[in-house]
Scaffold this motif. Structure first.
Motif, PDB file in Angstrom:
ATOM      1  N   GLU A 105      -2.818   3.885   0.548  1.00 36.56           N
ATOM      2  CA  GLU A 105      -1.614   3.070   0.661  1.00 36.56           C
ATOM      3  C   GLU A 105      -1.146   2.995   2.112  1.00 36.56           C
ATOM      4  OE1 GLU A 105       0.545   3.854  -3.618  1.00 36.56           O
ATOM      5  OE2 GLU A 105       0.758   5.377  -2.053  1.00 36.56           O
ATOM      6  N   ILE A 106      -1.247   4.127   2.825  1.00 38.78           N
ATOM      7  CA  ILE A 106      -0.868   4.149   4.242  1.00 38.78           C
ATOM      8  C   ILE A 106      -1.778   3.235   5.049  1.00 38.78           C
ATOM      9  CG2 ILE A 106      -0.704   5.600   6.299  1.00 38.78           C
ATOM     10  CD1 ILE A 106       0.040   7.923   4.455  1.00 38.78           C
ATOM     11  N   THR A 107      -3.079   3.299   4.770  1.00 43.60           N
ATOM     12  CA  THR A 107      -4.046   2.443   5.466  1.00 43.60           C
ATOM     13  C   THR A 107      -3.737   0.975   5.224  1.00 43.60           C
ATOM     14  OG1 THR A 107      -5.757   4.140   5.222  1.00 43.60           O
ATOM     15  CG2 THR A 107      -6.491   1.907   5.736  1.00 43.60           C
ATOM     16  N   LEU A 108      -3.446   0.636   3.954  1.00 40.90           N
ATOM     17  CA  LEU A 108      -3.122  -0.753   3.616  1.00 40.90           C
ATOM     18  C   LEU A 108      -1.846  -1.199   4.325  1.00 40.90           C
ATOM     19  CD1 LEU A 108      -3.708  -3.287   1.955  1.00 40.90           C
ATOM     20  CD2 LEU A 108      -2.411  -2.264   0.079  1.00 40.90           C
ATOM     21  N   MET A 109      -0.814  -0.330   4.309  1.00 39.38           N
ATOM     22  CA  MET A 109       0.440  -0.674   4.973  1.00 39.38           C
ATOM     23  C   MET A 109       0.235  -0.857   6.475  1.00 39.38           C
ATOM     24  SD  MET A 109       3.297   1.705   3.118  1.00 39.38           S
ATOM     25  CE  MET A 109       4.537   1.167   4.298  1.00 39.38           C
ATOM     26  N   ILE A 160       5.305  11.599   4.589  1.00 41.18           N
ATOM     27  CA  ILE A 160       4.653  10.281   4.529  1.00 41.18           C
ATOM     28  C   ILE A 160       5.212   9.454   3.384  1.00 41.18           C
ATOM     29  CG2 ILE A 160       2.565  11.069   5.678  1.00 41.18           C
ATOM     30  CD1 ILE A 160       1.187  11.269   2.995  1.00 41.18           C
ATOM     31  N   LEU A 161       6.455   9.811   2.963  1.00 39.16           N
ATOM     32  CA  LEU A 161       7.218   9.044   1.976  1.00 39.16           C
ATOM     33  C   LEU A 161       6.500   8.921   0.638  1.00 39.16           C
ATOM     34  CD1 LEU A 161       8.418   6.177   4.352  1.00 39.16           C
ATOM     35  CD2 LEU A 161       9.561   8.335   3.826  1.00 39.16           C
ATOM     36  N   LYS A 181      15.102   6.268  13.431  1.00 42.93           N
ATOM     37  CA  LYS A 181      15.648   7.588  13.140  1.00 42.93           C
ATOM     38  C   LYS A 181      14.830   8.257  12.047  1.00 42.93           C
ATOM     39  CE  LYS A 181      20.386   6.291  14.386  1.00 42.93           C
ATOM     40  NZ  LYS A 181      21.794   6.244  13.951  1.00 42.93           N
ATOM     41  N   ASP A 182      14.738   9.600  12.124  1.00 40.14           N
ATOM     42  CA  ASP A 182      14.025  10.340  11.096  1.00 40.14           C
ATOM     43  C   ASP A 182      14.960  10.632   9.926  1.00 40.14           C
ATOM     44  OD1 ASP A 182      15.678  12.345  11.977  1.00 40.14           O
ATOM     45  OD2 ASP A 182      14.103  13.449  13.047  1.00 40.14           O
ATOM     46  N   ASP A 183      14.452  11.408   8.950  1.00 39.25           N
ATOM     47  CA  ASP A 183      15.251  11.685   7.765  1.00 39.25           C
ATOM     48  C   ASP A 183      16.476  12.555   8.061  1.00 39.25           C
ATOM     49  OD1 ASP A 183      13.780  13.880   8.394  1.00 39.25           O
ATOM     50  OD2 ASP A 183      13.048  14.284   6.378  1.00 39.25           O
ATOM     51  N   LYS A 184      16.520  13.155   9.272  1.00 37.80           N
ATOM     52  CA  LYS A 184      17.676  13.949   9.681  1.00 37.80           C
ATOM     53  C   LYS A 184      18.638  13.141  10.549  1.00 37.80           C
ATOM     54  CE  LYS A 184      15.040  18.262   9.534  1.00 37.80           C
ATOM     55  NZ  LYS A 184      14.525  19.426  10.314  1.00 37.80           N
TER      56      LYS A 184
END
Length: 527
Positions: free
Chosen positions: A204-208, A197-198, A294-297
């Motif tokens: 913060e996720i809810t706000l974003m 979740i970076l 794309k994901d981190d991979k």
């Protein structure tokens, strides 16, 4: 409290509950097994003692002999078998043996010995005696067929508990290792979740998410999100309005949502789709851009497509085009009339009145002729206005635009819009105006008519033509030999003609010639 701390504490509570529950359950299970094994051991010793000849003979005589070899014999057995007591007593409950010799000759205590004396039953029980609460096994003693007493073998509860605890303690290191290992794994899991979740906290996720939702809903472009299989997973309000999406469409493949059309292009172009026009249905075209998720991979997990309704854009363009046409017409007329007036003024000053009259008459006839052809034969006003504007522009550029007097247009092909025909004529004429000379020798000829259930457009110019080495590229998007952000004209023309099942032919001979035919009836071609 941060998410990582919450996760670790949560897992610690789970571990405490799990390990604690397992430990308690295991303790009671081991206690049951231990007691069962203890009872079996006590019975084995009691059976052995009950069959001992010294025990039988002493109980048969029924006389207590202090410091006799019976108590010494029984004590040896007790020590070897590691029990707390072995008591031999007669039918009157009098003890013949006991670890404490002072209790020999005393009554048996506990109250649980009656069954063995009255019914000769073998059993185990828990009762309190002179050594405290103990687990006991009772076995009757028989001599020559008659019961002469009983044997009680027991182990105190305190000793049993101590032995059981000693066994449990052996598991303490493993429990501790498991607990520590569980905390370590929970810390790793918490770190992985934070990375996924970076590093953001739930607030913060809810706000974003709320910010993103607000942005998506207020953007004046349609936005849809697809998974890697092309299934719809999100859309905004503008996308819903343009494509008619509802909650029932969530999870569906895009081709299912817009059946029978070119919706697959939204997926097929993927990362390479930039400013690509897609015809959704008659009367609705959208301009699309897309990017892959794309994901981190660096693995593709979906795509985001944003698009604009070209129908509205074209309406705005029509208004702007109408103003532009008017401006061109006014400027061309003003420029041309000024030239005419200067010519007439010169003839009058030279007192060439007859020539002035002839010149005015010739000019009026020329204007009336092109106006009569356009307004009389072309019945669609937007096309008439376009042709008149192009005529005046060509005249101002000193290019002769000839419109065949046999040209006529009363209706458009079934699925063709006025905007489509305007785009075709406008782009072809503009290309010819760019190509021909502007020294008075440039000529463009155009004919528009219906034949054999087809709308025919012919356009020729006397320019230098298109070089052979680039002819195969003229329909490519953004390809141009001119400066500036151009390269869309012939791409648009070709796209419209193909969509309407038409044909376009190019001939290079003393200039450039275009021949376009579009069927008056018939469905659109699928790309």
């Amino acid at each position: 409290m941060k998410l990582r701390t919450q996760i670790i504490l949560f897992f610690i509570l789970i571990l405490l509950f799990s390990v604690g529950s397992i430990t308690i359950f295991s303790y009671y299970q081991m206690e049951i097994i231990f007691n069962k094994q203890l009872e079996e051991k006590l019975f084995d010793i009691a059976y052995y003692a009950a069959e001992d000849s010294l025990v039988k003979e002493a109980l048969a005589v029924n006389e207590i002999i202090p410091d006799s070899e019976l108590n010494e014999h029984i004590e040896k057995i007790r020590v070897k078998t590691n029990v707390d007591f072995i008591v031999v007593f007669n039918m009157d409950r009098i003890r013949f043996t006991h670890p404490n010799e002072k209790n020999i000759g005393q009554l048996f205590k506990g109250g649980d010995e009656k069954r063995v004396l009255e019914t000769a039953e073998e059993y185990a029980s828990k009762a309190e005696g002179t050594l405290g609460i103990s687990v006991r096994a009772f076995v009757p003693v028989f001599y020559e067929g008659r019961q002469v007493g009983a044997v009680c073998v027991g182990s105190t509860v305190n000793e049993n508990t101590k032995s059981l605890n000693n066994i449990i303690k052996q598991f303490y290191p493993f429990i501790l290792i498991g607990f520590v290992f569980g905390i370590y794994l929970s810390a790793i899991l918490a770190s992985n979740i934070k990375n996924e979740i970076l590093g953001l906290e739930p607030k913060e996720i809810t706000l974003m998410f709320k910010e993103k939702d607000a942005i998506l809903e207020n953007v004046m472009e349609g936005i849809i999100t697809l998974d890697e299989a092309g299934n719809l997973i999100q859309y905004n309000k503008e996308a819903s309005r343009i494509l008619g999406l509802t909650e029932e469409d969530m999870g569906k493949n895009t081709e299912e949502i817009i059946q029978g059309n070119k919706a697959y292009e939204l997926i097929k172009y993927g990362e390479g789709m930039h400013e690509t026009e897609v015809k959704i249905r008659p009367g609705l075209s959208i301009m699309c851009n897309s990017s892959l998720l794309k994901d981190d991979k660096n693995q593709v997990i979906g795509s985001v497509i944003n698009f604009k309704d070209l129908t509205e854009v074209k309406k705005m363009a029509e208004e702007l085009t109408g103003i532009k046409k008017m401006a061109w017409s006014l400027r061309a007329n003003n420029h041309e009339f000024m030239n005419k007036l200067h010519t007439i003024s010169g003839l009058i000053q030279l007192e060439e009145y007859d020539e002035a009259i002839k010149y005015i008459s010739k000019t009026a006839k020329s204007r009336n002729k092109i106006t009569d052809i356009i307004t009389g034969n072309i019945k669609i006003s937007s096309i008439s206005a376009l042709l008149l504007a192009k005529y005046y522009k060509a005249e101002e550029m000193r290019v002769k635009l000839e419109i065949d007097k046999q040209s006529s247009l009363t209706k458009l092909p079934e699925l063709m819009t006025e905007e489509d025909l305007e785009s075709i004529i406008g782009n072809l004429v503009e290309n010819s105006l760019d190509a021909v000379s502007v020294d008075g020798t440039g000529i463009i000829s155009m004919s528009l008519y219906e034949k054999d259930q087809k709308l025919i457009l012919e356009l020729r110019d006397n320019g230098p033509g298109i070089p052979e080495n680039i002819r195969h590229r003229i329909y490519e998007q953004r390809f141009t030999t001119k400066s500036g952000q151009r390269g869309y004209g012939m791409y648009i023309v070709k796209k419209i003609v193909d969509r309407l099942n038409g044909a376009i032919n190019l001939t290079i001979s003393g200039g450039t010639s275009w021949y376009i035919e579009i069927p008056m009836e018939g469905g659109e071609k699928d790309d």
